[in-house]
Structure formats: C-alpha cells, structure tokens
Design a protein around this motif. Structure first.
Motif, PDB file in Angstrom:
ATOM      1  N   PRO A  73       0.896  -1.166   0.000  1.00 14.16           N
ATOM      2  CA  PRO A  73       0.139   0.097  -0.156  1.00 14.16           C
ATOM      3  C   PRO A  73       0.909   1.444  -0.049  1.00 14.16           C
ATOM      4  O   PRO A  73       0.313   2.108  -0.295  1.00 14.16           O
ATOM      5  N   ALA A  74       2.095   1.226   0.506  1.00 12.46           N
ATOM      6  CA  ALA A  74       2.976   2.505   0.858  1.00 12.46           C
ATOM      7  C   ALA A  74       3.678   2.756  -0.595  1.00 12.46           C
ATOM      8  O   ALA A  74       4.230   1.960  -1.283  1.00 12.46           O
ATOM      9  N   LYS A  75       3.669   4.076  -0.794  1.00 14.16           N
ATOM     10  CA  LYS A  75       4.409   4.683  -2.102  1.00 14.16           C
ATOM     11  C   LYS A  75       5.302   5.770  -1.461  1.00 14.16           C
ATOM     12  O   LYS A  75       5.308   6.222  -0.396  1.00 14.16           O
ATOM     13  N   LEU A  76       6.272   6.175  -2.340  1.00 13.21           N
ATOM     14  CA  LEU A  76       7.151   7.320  -2.018  1.00 13.21           C
ATOM     15  C   LEU A  76       6.480   8.545  -2.145  1.00 13.21           C
ATOM     16  O   LEU A  76       6.110   9.069  -3.181  1.00 13.21           O
ATOM     17  N   PHE A  77       6.558   9.416  -0.882  1.00 15.06           N
ATOM     18  CA  PHE A  77       6.039  10.770  -1.075  1.00 15.06           C
ATOM     19  C   PHE A  77       7.118  11.739  -1.280  1.00 15.06           C
ATOM     20  O   PHE A  77       6.964  12.665  -2.167  1.00 15.06           O
ATOM     21  N   ALA A  78       8.181  11.595  -0.843  1.00 15.37           N
ATOM     22  CA  ALA A  78       9.292  12.477  -0.949  1.00 15.37           C
ATOM     23  C   ALA A  78      10.645  11.727  -0.486  1.00 15.37           C
ATOM     24  O   ALA A  78      10.471  11.064   0.384  1.00 15.37           O
ATOM     25  N   GLN A  79      11.788  12.010  -1.348  1.00 15.78           N
ATOM     26  CA  GLN A  79      12.987  11.891  -0.850  1.00 15.78           C
ATOM     27  C   GLN A  79      13.592  13.138  -0.412  1.00 15.78           C
ATOM     28  O   GLN A  79      13.651  14.200  -0.820  1.00 15.78           O
ATOM     29  N   LEU A  80      14.312  12.777   0.920  1.00 17.59           N
ATOM     30  CA  LEU A  80      14.684  14.021   1.735  1.00 17.59           C
ATOM     31  C   LEU A  80      16.092  14.254   1.548  1.00 17.59           C
ATOM     32  O   LEU A  80      16.886  13.453   1.254  1.00 17.59           O
ATOM     33  N   PRO A  81      16.505  15.580   1.790  1.00 13.18           N
ATOM     34  CA  PRO A  81      17.948  15.884   1.370  1.00 13.18           C
ATOM     35  C   PRO A  81      18.508  15.489   2.402  1.00 13.18           C
ATOM     36  O   PRO A  81      18.329  15.060   3.498  1.00 13.18           O
ATOM     37  N   ASP A  82      20.033  15.605   2.349  1.00 14.67           N
ATOM     38  CA  ASP A  82      21.137  15.178   3.513  1.00 14.67           C
ATOM     39  C   ASP A  82      20.961  15.920   4.750  1.00 14.67           C
ATOM     40  O   ASP A  82      21.329  15.565   5.780  1.00 14.67           O
ATOM     41  N   SER A  83      20.241  17.125   4.729  1.00 14.45           N
ATOM     42  CA  SER A  83      19.891  17.810   5.919  1.00 14.45           C
ATOM     43  C   SER A  83      18.801  17.372   6.715  1.00 14.45           C
ATOM     44  O   SER A  83      18.493  17.651   7.881  1.00 14.45           O
ATOM     45  N   CYS A  84      18.206  16.112   6.301  1.00 14.98           N
ATOM     46  CA  CYS A  84      17.266  15.594   7.100  1.00 14.98           C
ATOM     47  C   CYS A  84      17.373  13.879   6.985  1.00 14.98           C
ATOM     48  O   CYS A  84      16.333  13.262   6.219  1.00 14.98           O
ATOM     49  N   PRO A  85      18.488  13.531   7.717  1.00 20.36           N
ATOM     50  CA  PRO A  85      18.658  11.818   7.621  1.00 20.36           C
ATOM     51  C   PRO A  85      17.510  11.061   8.664  1.00 20.36           C
ATOM     52  O   PRO A  85      17.297  10.077   8.633  1.00 20.36           O
ATOM     53  N   THR A  86      17.238  11.942   9.561  1.00 14.53           N
ATOM     54  CA  THR A  86      16.185  11.149  10.382  1.00 14.53           C
ATOM     55  C   THR A  86      14.978  12.190  10.726  1.00 14.53           C
ATOM     56  O   THR A  86      14.980  12.889  11.706  1.00 14.53           O
ATOM     57  N   PRO A  87      14.017  11.893   9.905  1.00 13.99           N
ATOM     58  CA  PRO A  87      12.736  12.815  10.066  1.00 13.99           C
ATOM     59  C   PRO A  87      11.958  12.298  11.214  1.00 13.99           C
ATOM     60  O   PRO A  87      11.945  11.348  11.218  1.00 13.99           O
ATOM     61  N   SER A 113       6.447   9.613   8.124  1.00 16.01           N
ATOM     62  CA  SER A 113       7.853   9.844   8.268  1.00 16.01           C
ATOM     63  C   SER A 113       8.718   8.407   8.624  1.00 16.01           C
ATOM     64  O   SER A 113       8.275   7.704   9.367  1.00 16.01           O
ATOM     65  N   ASN A 114       9.870   8.153   8.011  1.00 18.62           N
ATOM     66  CA  ASN A 114      10.735   6.976   8.218  1.00 18.62           C
ATOM     67  C   ASN A 114      11.996   7.168   8.882  1.00 18.62           C
ATOM     68  O   ASN A 114      12.949   7.968   8.345  1.00 18.62           O
ATOM     69  N   PHE A 115      11.775   7.081  10.380  1.00 17.91           N
ATOM     70  CA  PHE A 115      12.845   7.324  11.075  1.00 17.91           C
ATOM     71  C   PHE A 115      14.226   6.639  10.931  1.00 17.91           C
ATOM     72  O   PHE A 115      15.417   7.053  10.833  1.00 17.91           O
ATOM     73  N   ASP A 116      14.044   5.192  10.436  1.00 15.28           N
ATOM     74  CA  ASP A 116      15.143   4.506  10.108  1.00 15.28           C
ATOM     75  C   ASP A 116      16.696   4.646  10.770  1.00 15.28           C
ATOM     76  O   ASP A 116      17.723   4.731  10.107  1.00 15.28           O
TER      77      ASP A 116
END
Length: 351
Positions: free
Chosen positions: A39-53, A325-328
């Motif tokens: 069910p899940a899709k990519l909403f946004a790929q984040l820049p290097d300034s946000c490694p842990t959203p 948000s994917n904390f990962d």
C-alpha cells in the motif's frame, strides 16, 4: 548495509480485529496473517539535511512542515517544508539552546507560530515557540519550558500546548513514569523538573513492560476535545477526558496492542479514526470509532527506496493520504530495523 527492498503487506478489512470488550486480544492481532499487497508509496526523498525525519504538522499555507531531529550523523536539527506533491525545501535550522536543537513534535498555533519539542538531552529538553518572516524562514525563538529530559509529542488545543515526556527520570516510582504537560501558549521560561511535581503535569502513567522502558509518546485530540495518548512501551492507547481547567476527569484504555508494536506518532481523520505509527515492526494501524483495530501495513527490514514503511515515527492525514515519516535509525531487541542509511524518505498510503 540494509536488506534489499521487499514487497510490503496489508491486512484486508475483513481481518480487522476489535479490542477492549469486543472479543479480540493483543495476541489475536499478532496472529493475523497479512496478504501480499503493497500500500505504501514514496511521497518525498529528503535531502542530506534530514537523515532522521520525525514529526509533521500542516502549515498555514497548506504545506506540510516536517521536523528533522537528526540524531543520525549528528546533523543540526532542521525544519523542512513539503508541498502537496512532495517537493522539499528547507525552512531552517532550529535555534539551539545550551546544546544543538533536536526538534521532534511540532504544532502550529492559529497565529502561525510553531511550537516545537526540543529533545536536546538529559535535563536540556525544551518546548520552544518559533515565528517566521515573510519568506517563511525562522525569525524568532522563545522558550516556553525547559529542563526536561525527553520532550516528544506536541499538540495545540484551545489556547494551550500539550507536550508528552517519554520519561520522568527523577520520579520515584516502581516503574518508569512518563507524562503529559499543559502550558498556556503565552507561558515563557518555565523550569520543569522531571520528578512529577510540576503543576503543569496533568497526566502521568507507569510503563510495566521491562523490555521497553519508554512511556507516553504520541498524542492527538478529537473534535469533542478528548485526548488520546499512546504508551510506547506498553502499547496502550489511553482516552483522556479533560475538564475546562485541563484536569483529567476520566482515563480509560481505548486500545491495547501487542508490546511488539511500539506505537509512536498518532493522528486522526475527520471521522474520528485514529492512525498509529508502529515504530518497532514497520507497521501502520488504524483504530476506528468502534475501537476496531486494523493493521494497515507491515514491512520487513528495508531501505525505503520505493516508499516502503521504514521505522515510522509519525504520520498525518493529509489531502486524502496518510503521510508517514521514516525514522530508520534505531535498532536492537524487538526492532525490525537493522541500521541507518540512504535514502531518507517520507511515504504515503492512500486512504
């Protein structure tokens, strides 16, 4: 190196389970066998300034604001703006206190200011209020409260700011104690001792699970003013009724999930359905107004490149989507995630 991406799973509506007096138990949920859907899709790929959203709120202009706590790689704490179509821009670094800011929960007030939980470290945590200039960049920063160890979730409601604290390290209780604080939006420079004595502490509870000593994390209000809070360690969702003075006059268990879930962020839709981020097992849950619990999505360890759920920290109902948000970052006993790495992502599920 993270494992290759794998197709996700979703539990169909027919497999939904109901808790609390309606027949099903947390063990029943754990035994649900998901069907092989993604069910899940990519909403946004984040820049290097946000490694842990981390956390979301909807900005006055209708865009999403995302906090980047950035424990990974020791990046400074950042706020990002995400458009409805996933374009990303930087709002700016969150102003530091005695230590670099670590923004987690965020909540806009009607005047457009933003309240931010700064989880900067032991007894260095703050609740701060930010204002913005005409270009949408951070203009001023004021301290609402300080001295906390783990401020986390934030909600604004009727002139007050509600803040969760994952643990009160100075509380002399048998088990770990956590709580919810309530501040006037006009409060400033309040010192909060993490021992349970603050007059601003309106609710506290102890976490019984010895394997996961974390307490209250996510919170959200419904239209009637009831406050829902989630205990991450015990996987319990409480429904709190508050009087006009913010005093909790009723506390009842709204849902009990398996301890393996680790509910983090909580959000609600216009109909009153709750959505939970299952931090430990890459899961997304829905709890409807009849307290029926549905496991919407469950992912194995992955790198999130295609929008897979990758250690969800927060979620928000936004324009017909559930944005996640994917904390990962976190790993260890009971956690599916095995490590941190690129890409840094935000996912979505169509509602």
């Amino acid at each position: 190196m993270l494992k290759n991406t794998i197709a996700a799973f979703i539990v169909p509506a027919a497999a939904a389970l109901t808790l609390l007096g309606c027949g099903a138990t947390s063990e029943d949920i754990a035994q649900v066998k998901p069907s092989n859907l993604q069910p899940a899709k990519l909403f946004a790929q984040l820049p290097d300034s946000c490694p842990t959203p981390d956390a979301f709120d909807i900005a006055p202009d209708g865009s999403l604001t995302l906090s980047c706590v950035n424990y990974a790689n020791k990046q400074p704490g950042m706020l990002l703006s995400l458009s409805a179509t996933g374009e990303v821009s930087e709002i700016g670094l969150v102003p530091a206190g005695k230590r670099p800011a670590r923004p987690m929960g965020i909540a806009y007030a009607p005047d457009g200011s933003l309240f931010v939980a700064d989880n900067a470290g032991k007894h260095q945590g703050r609740l701060i209020r930010l204002t913005f200039n005409q270009q949408g960049k951070i203009a001023t920063s004021e301290v609402v409260a300080q001295g906390m160890t783990s401020p986390n979730g934030v909600r604004y409601h009727n002139g007050f700011v509600y803040l969760t604290q994952l643990q009160l390290p100075k509380a002399k209780t048998k088990h770990l104690t956590s709580g919810v604080y309530r501040f006037k939006e006009t409060d400033r420079n309040i010192n909060v001792a993490s021992d349970g004595t603050s007059k601003h502490l309106i609710y506290s509870t102890q976490t019984k699970n010895p394997d996961r000593q974390f307490g209250i994390d996510g919170l959200v209000f419904d239209k009637a003013g009831a406050l829902y809070v989630g205990n991450l360690g015990d996987a319990v969702i409480h429904k709190l009724t508050l009087d006009a003075n913010g005093v909790v006059v009723d506390d009842r268990i709204y849902a009990q999930l398996p301890n393996s879930v680790g509910p983090d962020g909580i959000n609600i839709d216009a109909e009153g359905n709750l959505y939970l981020a299952g931090f430990l097992q890459n899961e997304i849950y829905k709890i409807d107004t009849n307290q029926k619990v549905t496991l919407l999505a469950k992912y194995p360890d992955n790198n999130g490149a295609n929008g897979e759920i990758d250690q969800p920290a927060d979620l928000i109902v936004y324009q017909g989507k559930l944005v996640v948000s994917n904390f990962d970052l976190m790993k260890g006993k009971g956690i599916v995630n095995s490590g941190h790495g690129k890409p840094y992502t935000v996912s979505y599920i169509e509602l």
